[in-house]
Design a protein around this motif. Structure first.
Motif: not given
Length: 457
Positions: A66-74, A86-92, A97-102, A104-110
Motif C-alpha cells: 500500500x505504501x506505493x500509493x501516490x502521496x495526497x500532496x499531488x 469518501x474515507x469518512x462516509x464509508x464508500x457505500x 462521492x463517486x470516489x474510488x480508493x486505491x 494505502x487509502x483502500x487498506x486504511x478504509x478496509x
C-alpha cells in the motif's frame, strides 16, 4: 494480504447489489448511529488521522504494497476533498462521492470497515460482522498491526477501545500474544483491571508488564510537577512570626495590621509580621484518597493510584489510599508500588459511599491538617443522609474536603447531580479534574484557599 470471511482485515465490497444501503457507522455518523453505540472516533479525528497518515505515513508502511500509493500532496484540492469525504462516509453505493480508493487509502478504509462495519450490523454476504471475531486472535493481531501502520498512536488507542466495546474482544486480552500487540494506555489498563479475576496465570505477568509501562509513563509525566507544587504549598502553609524579608506573606501581614494604618502617611506600620515557613521533614499534612472503584471510574482509579504513590513518597505528607464499592479496602501499605495498588482493586460492583467515608473518618487523627479527597460519580447505594452528615461533620472539624467526579482527561462522566448539589451546599463543590490540574487542587486545599474549580463546559 489475504483475507478471511470473518477476518478483521476483510475489505468492504463496493458492489451495489450486495450493499443496497449506505453504511452508517456510529463512529462515522454519530448523529445517525444507534443510541447505545459509542461514537468514539468523531469525523474530525478521522479526517486528521487520514491527513497525518497520507502526508507522513508510518515507517512500517514502507514494507507494505500500500505504501506505493501516490502521496495526497499531488492530488488536486477538489479530489482531495472528495477523498476525505469518501474515507469518512464509508464508500457505500449512496455515499455520493463517486470516489474510488486505491493503495494505502483502500487498506486504511478496509481497517475502518472491519471495525465499524455497516449501520445494519451486517458484513459481506449478509453475515453479522461481529460474529466469530472473539475466537479469531490471529485476525485481530493482524488488524492491530494494520491500524498502527495507518493511524497515529492517539487514534490507534481510540480504535482499540472501540473494538473492545463494539466487538466484544475483551476475552482476547487474556492471551499474552494479544497483550503484546496492543497500544497500552490508561483505558487499556482499566480493561485489564476489570478482567483481573478472570485472567489466567500465564497472562498475569504480561498484563502486569503492560500496566507497569503505563504507570511509569504517567509517573514521569506527573511526579516532578506534583512534588514541586505541593512542596511549595507546604512551605507556604507553615507560618512564622519573625520571617526574613523575602519570606513575608504580605497579604496576611497587611490584613493583620490594618488597625495600624496611619492616614496622614497613607501607610500601614506593621506591628506583627507574618511569613512563610519551610516545611520540616516531619509530617505536616495528612491526605486521604477515597476512590470509588465502580466500572465507570476505571481511568480515575489509575490516575489516583499514581498520584497516591507520588504523595506517599513525600515525607511531609502522610498519605492513605482507600478504594471502595459496597466494601472498603485500605491499600495504604501498597502505595510504594502503584501497580500492586491497581491489581488490588476490583472494578465493578455497587457503591456505598457512606461506609467508605465512615472508615476514612475513623482514620483521621488531625482534622485541621487533613485533606480528604473523595473521587466518585456520587451514585450512592448506601444511606444518603448519613453520607451528607459525615461530610458536614468532617468539614466542621476542620478537614479540607474535596469532591472529584472524575480524575481523568475525559471530563465528568454521568454523575448524581442531586448529591453533587447537596455537597456544594455543604461547601464541598463537586467537579471533574484533569491529572494536570490535580496538583493545583491539592496545593489549594493544603493552603486552605479557594479551589481552582474549572469552568463547566
Amino acid at each position: 494480504m489475504t483475507t478471511e470471511p470473518n477476518d478483521l482485515t476483510t475489505p468492504e465490497t463496493t458492489d451495489p447489489a450486495r450493499s443496497p444501503r449506505p453504511r452508517m457507522n456510529p463512529a462515522r455518523h454519530p448523529s445517525k448511529g444507534p443510541a447505545s453505540a459509542p461514537a468514539l472516533v468523531p469525523v474530525n479525528a478521522l479526517t486528521a488521522s487520514f491527513t497525518a497518515s497520507s502526508s507522513a505515513p508510518a515507517s512500517s508502511a514502507s514494507s507494505s504494497p500500500a505504501s506505493s500509493a501516490p502521496a495526497s500532496s499531488t492530488t488536486a484540492p477538489a479530489d482531495e476533498r472528495l477523498r476525505r469525504w469518501r474515507l469518512v462516509l464509508g464508500g457505500e453505493a449512496a455515499d455520493g462521492t463517486g470516489c474510488t480508493l486505491n493503495g494505502q487509502d483502500a487498506a486504511m478504509d478496509g481497517a475502518l470497515t472491519a471495525l465499524y462495519g455497516r449501520g445494519d450490523g451486517k458484513g459481506q454476504a449478509g453475515k453479522d460482522r461481529s460474529a466469530g471475531l472473539g475466537a479469531s486472535a490471529p485476525s485481530v493481531a493482524r488488524w492491530l498491526g494494520d491500524i498502527r501502520t495507518y493511524f497515529p498512536s492517539s487514534v490507534v488507542q481510540v480504535m482499540q477501545r472501540d473494538a473492545i466495546d463494539r466487538l466484544g474482544l475483551s476475552t482476547l486480552l487474556l492471551e499474552p500474544e494479544m497483550l503484546e500487540a496492543v497500544e497500552a494506555d490508561v483505558h487499556l489498563v482499566g480493561t485489564l483491571l476489570s478482567l483481573n479475576k478472570a485472567m489466567p496465570e500465564t497472562t498475569k505477568e504480561t498484563a502486569r508488564a503492560v500496566v507497569r509501562k503505563v504507570v511509569e509513563d504517567l509517573e514521569k509525566r506527573l511526579a516532578t510537577r506534583t512534588r514541586a507544587t505541593l512542596t511549595g504549598a507546604l512551605d507556604r502553609s507553615a507560618r512564622i512570626s519573625r520571617p526574613r524579608h523575602h519570606d513575608i506573606d504580605w497579604n496576611r501581614t497587611i490584613s493583620a495590621n490594618l488597625k495600624h494604618y496611619l492616614p496622614e502617611y497613607r501607610t500601614i506600620v506593621p506591628e506583627r509580621l507574618i511569613g512563610y515557613g519551610r516545611a520540616s521533614r516531619s509530617v505536616k499534612k495528612e491526605v486521604v484518597l477515597c476512590i470509588d472503584q465502580s466500572g465507570s471510574m476505571a481511568a480515575s482509579v489509575v490516575y489516583a493510584s499514581v498520584f497516591g504513590a507520588v504523595l506517599a513518597s513525600m515525607r511531609s505528607i502522610d498519605t492513605r489510599l482507600v478504594v471502595f464499592d459496597t466494601a472498603v479496602v485500605d491499600l495504604t501499605d501498597q502505595l510504594d508500588d502503584p501497580v500492586d495498588v491497581l491489581f488490588g482493586t476490583q472494578l465493578g460492583g455497587g457503591t456505598d459511599i457512606n461506609r467508605a467515608l465512615a472508615y476514612c473518618q475513623s482514620q483521621i487523627t488531625r482534622p485541621a491538617e487533613t485533606v480528604m479527597v473523595l473521587i466518585s460519580d456520587l451514585y450512592e447505594g448506601g444511606i444518603r443522609n448519613e453520607m451528607l452528615k459525615r461530610v458536614a461533620a468532617m468539614k466542621a472539624s476542620g478537614v479540607q474536603f474535596v469532591t472529584l467526579l472524575a480524575l481523568s482527561d475525559e471530563g465528568a462522566p454521568a454523575y448524581d447531580r442531586e448529591h453533587a448539589a447537596a455537597l456544594a451546599a455543604l461547601g464541598a463543590p463537586a467537579f471533574a479534574c484533569t491529572p494536570d490540574l490535580f496538583p493545583e487542587v491539592m496545593a489549594a486545599a493544603i493552603e486552605k484557599r479557594p479551589l481552582p474549580i474549572p469552568d463547566p463546559v
